[in-house]
Enzyme design. Structure first.
Site, PDB file in Angstrom:
ATOM      1  N   HIS A  65       0.836  -1.194   0.000  1.00 19.39           N
ATOM      2  CA  HIS A  65       0.000   0.000   0.000  1.00 19.39           C
ATOM      3  C   HIS A  65       0.874   1.249   0.000  1.00 19.39           C
ATOM      4  CE1 HIS A  65      -3.465   2.560   0.835  1.00 19.39           C
ATOM      5  NE2 HIS A  65      -2.658   3.237   1.626  1.00 19.39           N
TER       6      HIS A  65
ATOM      7  N   ASP B  79     -15.197   2.677   7.133  1.00 18.84           N
ATOM      8  CA  ASP B  79     -14.177   3.678   6.764  1.00 18.84           C
ATOM      9  C   ASP B  79     -14.736   4.669   5.749  1.00 18.84           C
ATOM     10  OD1 ASP B  79     -11.500   4.852   6.507  1.00 18.84           O
ATOM     11  OD2 ASP B  79     -11.660   4.041   4.475  1.00 18.84           O
TER      12      ASP B  79
ATOM     13  N   ARG C 199     -14.933  12.841   8.153  1.00 17.23           N
ATOM     14  CA  ARG C 199     -13.649  13.507   8.467  1.00 17.23           C
ATOM     15  C   ARG C 199     -13.345  14.599   7.452  1.00 17.23           C
ATOM     16  NH1 ARG C 199      -9.808   8.876   7.910  1.00 17.23           N
ATOM     17  NH2 ARG C 199      -8.205  10.429   8.263  1.00 17.23           N
TER      18      ARG C 199
ATOM     19  N   SER D  54      -7.950   4.123   9.082  1.00 13.40           N
ATOM     20  CA  SER D  54      -8.588   4.130   7.771  1.00 13.40           C
ATOM     21  C   SER D  54      -7.843   3.213   6.795  1.00 13.40           C
ATOM     22  CB  SER D  54      -8.613   5.577   7.261  1.00 13.40           C
ATOM     23  OG  SER D  54      -8.950   5.638   5.914  1.00 13.40           O
TER      24      SER D  54
ATOM     25  N   LYS E 143      -8.844  -1.236   5.656  1.00 14.03           N
ATOM     26  CA  LYS E 143      -9.003  -1.764   4.294  1.00 14.03           C
ATOM     27  C   LYS E 143      -7.974  -2.863   4.018  1.00 14.03           C
ATOM     28  CE  LYS E 143      -9.048   2.574   3.177  1.00 14.03           C
ATOM     29  NZ  LYS E 143      -9.134   3.944   2.780  1.00 14.03           N
TER      30      LYS E 143
END
Ligand code: URA
Length: 444
Positions: free
Chosen positions: A82, A161, A168, A183, A187
């Site tokens: 990621h 999320d 947010r 967050s 995922k």
């Protein structure tokens, strides 16, 4: 349990129990906690932070709010990757095939670009015919056959999320390190891999502008992953300069192919070798030195390029653009951006470079905007280069001539020139594991 009491507890900097955290996520997703109460709670978190146990509990509950992907029918160790996002960051297109070429399974769900950052799904969709939406069976079959598959995130991955992020975004609570960690990690945990490599970007084009904050974010995410039983590591890499020389969707696929052929820019190649090696390390392929050697080998022997080609074919894409990137559909207009002064290019505001590319049509301002796959920027000069007035700084590509003016203005604003040669730029700052933060300070 009352939401009022949980807000008050967080406001007073007391630790919430796992049960309390689970309650507030579960009930918020079910629509039983109104946005104004959740907003107050998020703002309390913004100021008070969260303990390790709270962050883990919140991540797990947010992950469980939707599908938890079960990858057990895919043989071998599955490693995910990621990136916290940047400009010119096409590393997934290079690193996933490199890891797959060494026998690591990569079942990856990626996102789209938003604002100044690009997204892997958009880049892949610039390949004519490529399907980023596969059903579960098709996705698993491609990973089992080729070793990797990259698809778009399913609609039901961590819906908590999605709801929290939207809140947010309008309550000035996006830039909270524990909330970002929750967050991202919710995922990643829902996506089901055994190992997770995080590429935490730092600098002017990144979410985290300072090295200190980037390390803190990496540490939070690594702790969550380890707490959830994952093999996990983070590299802190620079986003103070766009990565590589090409920004924009099909342009970035072209540069990924060049890099997989061993002909890519040095900065991009080096970052990719370290990211891929870290994925191999997490998969237990050997000590880091050995993993670096293996990763480099996949560029030299063409095995990583072969994996990308096969994935493109398996997902319905026109693989001829991978064997011959010249066949990619081209933007009808090109403008050369010429240097007006002589000197060293001392700095590039990378966020502005991303915005300039977006203005050319390569990005989207809102989730609904259409993007132009062929639009973008090819950089001829980057930070540290000496430039003579009249030399070409960059080529801009767009489908409408009228887009050039504003994009050029924005791009010129991003550049700082100086008579002095700037300091050498760091490319990879550090490696963060559960045990330690190791400074690497790798330069181009
Ligand atoms: N990316 C995410 O997925 N979530 C954040 O909060 C920030 C960046």
């Amino acid at each position: 349990m009352r939401m009022y009491d949980l807000i008050k507890k967080k406001r007073n900097n007391e630790e919430l129990s796992e049960e309390e955290i689970r309650f507030l996520i579960r009930e918020y997703v079910a629509g039983n906690i109104p946005d104004y109460q959740m907003s107050a709670f998020l703002m309390a978190v913004y100021f008070q932070g969260m303990t390790e146990a709270e962050t883990l509990a919140m991540t797990m509950e947010a992950a469980r709010s939707g599908d938890m992907v079960d990858l057990s029918s895919i043989e071998g160790i599955k490693v995910d990757k990621h990136s916290t996002g940047g400009v010119g960051d096409k590393t997934t297109l290079i690193v996933a095939p490199m890891a797959a070429a060494c026998g690591v399974k990569v079942a990856k769900m990626s996102g789209r670009g938003l604002g100044h950052t690009g997204g892997t799904v958009d880049k892949l969709e610039s390949i004519p015919g490529f399907r980023t939406s596969l059903n579960r069976e098709e996705f698993f079959a491609v990973v089992n056959k080729i070793g990797l598959s990259v698809i778009g995130q399913s609609g039901n991955l961590a819906p908590a999320d999605k709801k929290l992020y939207a809140l947010r975004d309008v309550t000035a609570t996006v830039d909270s390190i524990p909330l970002i960690a929750v967050s991202i990690m919710s995922k990643k945990l829902a996506a089901g891999s055994d190992g997770i490599l995080l590429d935490v970007k730092t600098g002017s084009g990144a979410f985290m502008k300072t090295l200190e904050d980037s390390v803190l974010l990496a540490q939070e995410m690594v702790k969550i992953g380890a707490g959830a039983g994952k093999r996990i590591m983070a590299l802190i890499t620079s986003m103070d300069i766009p990565l590589g020389n090409k920004i924009g969707n099909s342009l970035e696929v072209i540069e990924a192919v060049e890099t997989l052929r061993g002909e890519g820019p040095e900065d991009l190649t080096k970052v990719c070798i370290h990211l891929a090696a870290s994925m191999l390390y997490l998969a237990g392929k050997g000590e880091m030195e050995e993993c670096l050697r293996l990763a480099e080998g996949t560029l030299k022997d063409g095995s990583a390029l072969n994996c990308l080609q096969k994935m493109v074919e398996a997902q319905g894409g026109d693989a001829s653009v991978i064997s011959d990137p010249e066949t990619f559909p081209k933007a009808p207009y090109m403008r050369k951006i010429i240097a007006c002064e002589t000197g060293y290019l001392a700095a590039m505001d990378t966020e502005l470079c991303g915005i300039a590319s977006s203005l050319l049509g390569a990005g989207r301002e809102t989730k609904e905007s259409e993007i132009d796959f062929s639009a973008g920027i090819v950089l001829h000069k980057k930070t540290g280069d000496y430039v003579e007035a009249g030399e070409v700084l960059a080529d801009f590509y767009a489908s409408e001539e009228k887009l050039f003016e504003e994009a050029e203005k924005c791009y010129r604003q991003a550049l700082t020139f100086s008579e002095q040669k700037p300091e050498v730029q760091t490319l990879i700052y550090a490696r963060v594991s559960e045990e330690k933060v190791e400074r690497m300070d790798i330069i181009v």
